[in-house]
Enzyme design. Structure first.
Site, PDB file in Angstrom:
ATOM      1  N   ARG A 129       0.840  -1.218   0.000  1.00  0.00           N
ATOM      2  CA  ARG A 129       0.000   0.000   0.000  1.00  0.00           C
ATOM      3  C   ARG A 129       0.867   1.257   0.000  1.00  0.00           C
ATOM      4  NH1 ARG A 129      -4.418   0.245   4.590  1.00  0.00           N
ATOM      5  NH2 ARG A 129      -2.598   0.789   5.847  1.00  0.00           N
TER       6      ARG A 129
ATOM      7  N   LYS B  68      -2.753   6.891   1.126  1.00  0.00           N
ATOM      8  CA  LYS B  68      -2.495   7.280   2.518  1.00  0.00           C
ATOM      9  C   LYS B  68      -1.557   8.494   2.513  1.00  0.00           C
ATOM     10  CE  LYS B  68      -2.278   4.694   6.815  1.00  0.00           C
ATOM     11  NZ  LYS B  68      -3.475   5.259   7.408  1.00  0.00           N
TER      12      LYS B  68
ATOM     13  N   GLU C 128     -16.397   5.951   5.311  1.00  0.00           N
ATOM     14  CA  GLU C 128     -15.524   5.458   6.385  1.00  0.00           C
ATOM     15  C   GLU C 128     -15.434   6.515   7.478  1.00  0.00           C
ATOM     16  OE1 GLU C 128     -11.362   4.877   5.354  1.00  0.00           O
ATOM     17  OE2 GLU C 128     -11.555   6.185   3.637  1.00  0.00           O
TER      18      GLU C 128
END
Ligand code: PLP
Ligand code: COI
Length: 341
Positions: free
Chosen positions: A78, A184, A220
């Site tokens: 990721r 991220k 989320e």
């Protein structure tokens, strides 16, 4: 112990990326936490324009004295996707994993011992970063610094493993289709400051984000993914470019499907459906682990639904299964854990 920063003995830094060869030329070094080489430059693209990405993982010290990492390669992958999302050179997954392992062992003394009480349980939080180099024009960072630090932490939310009160945000947006919500990057987190303050002003602990287009579906939380149980089905928003693909999310879906025989649905999840039909709701992530959401306020606080008073049965079961694997208390059926020492 809270979720906060504590200085430890070693920080890892690697400045060796060479844009001409497209390679990280050496393995970097471990430095003491106050070494001047660790200071971020004021002109860094990361500081000025948000050209920075990060990861979050944990090391766990089991009752058996072994140090464990959980699916750390997934964090490495990721990290690479996030880097590519803002045109930074990715770090090879094997270098990422190797340096995380070495850094954890060097800081072994800071890993909190296992505690059977979830509210007293701590772990060593691992924070890899890729930070843009100094520059001035708005452009991609092509020679960034790769850095990893660690910090002993307790539960992310002050409420610990107890139901929290979430606030649905109707007037702000975390991520839009075509945007960067799935990477991220630090920028995705600063988006949540006003919303969290708004939630807190209204007596809640955390913001619950809706899709930015229709403001209809739950996406989320600011720091974790969202799940709910509707009868015997576990429902969670389908992954998209507006949601972070949580490693905890993926692990919980697998545990629920393969170990508990539950039906799983990854799909649009309308707020209205959650407020009327959900039997349990919780957030899940590395820092948040599984955090039950007992109450949800929506429509600017005009409506509050109590979903559960206490920790729901499924939330507890999944919490025990997941943390049991992470701390080596139960078998690791999917070979998710790496034992370091
Ligand atoms: N969503 C957001 C916005 C997060 O910050 C996190 C935490 O990393 C997650 C979801 C959960 O991801 P993971 O389970 O990989 O920690
Ligand atoms: C994590 O769960 O590791 C995260 O990165 C969330 C962060 C906001 C603490």
């Amino acid at each position: 112990m809270a979720f906060g920063f504590t200085k430890t003995d070693f920080v890892y830094i690697n400045d060796s990326y060479n844009p001409d060869t497209g390679r990280w030329e050496n393995e970097g070094q471990f430095l003491g936490p106050d070494d001047p080489k660790l200071m971020v430059h004021y002109a860094s693209y990361g500081v000025n324009y948000g050209n920075s990405i990060f990861e979050g993982a944990k090391a766990y010290l089991g009752k058996d004295g072994h140090v464990r990492l959980f699916r750390i390669e997934e964090n490495g992958k990721r990290f690479g996707r996030s880097a590519e999302g803002i045109l930074m050179p990715p770090v090879p997954v094997d270098l990422f994993v190797k340096k995380v392992k070495e850094l954890v062992i060097k800081n072994r003394n800071y890993i909190p011992a296992f505690d059977p009480d979830p509210n007293n349980r701590g772990s060593l939080y691992i924070r890899p970063l890729l930070i843009g180099e100094p520059g001035l024009g708005v452009r991609r960072a092509e020679n960034p610094t790769f850095l990893i630090f660690v910090s002993p932490v307790g539960p992310y939310y002050a409420t610990g493993f107890n139901p929290l009160h979430g606030m649905v945000i109707h007037h702000m947006v975390r991520a839009m289709p075509g945007g960067h919500g799935a990477y991220k990057t630090g920028a995705n987190y600063v988006m949540s400051m006003l919303a969290t303050a708004y939630a807190k002003k209204n007596g809640c602990q955390e913001a619950i984000w809706l899709d930015g287009y229709r403001h209809e579906n739950i996406e989320e939380l600011s720091a974790c993914n969202f799940m709910c149980r509707i009868q015997n089905t576990l429902v969670t928003p389908a992954l998209s470019d507006t949601i972070l693909a949580g490693i905890t999310r993926n692990s919980i879906l697998r545990l629920a499907r393969e170990q508990l025989g539950m039906t799983i649905e990854e799909r649009d999840l309308p707020l209205e459906e959650v407020l009327t039909d959900a039997d349990e709701t919780f957030g899940c992530g590395t820092a948040a682990v599984i955090t039950p959401i007992g109450k949800i306020s929506a429509y600017h606080g005009r409506y509050t639904q109590e979903i559960t008073k206490d920790v729901g049965e499924l939330s507890r079961k999944l919490y025990d299964m997941l943390t049991g694997i992470q701390w080596g208390v139960v078998d690791d059926p999917f070979k998710w854990v790496t034992i370091l020492d």
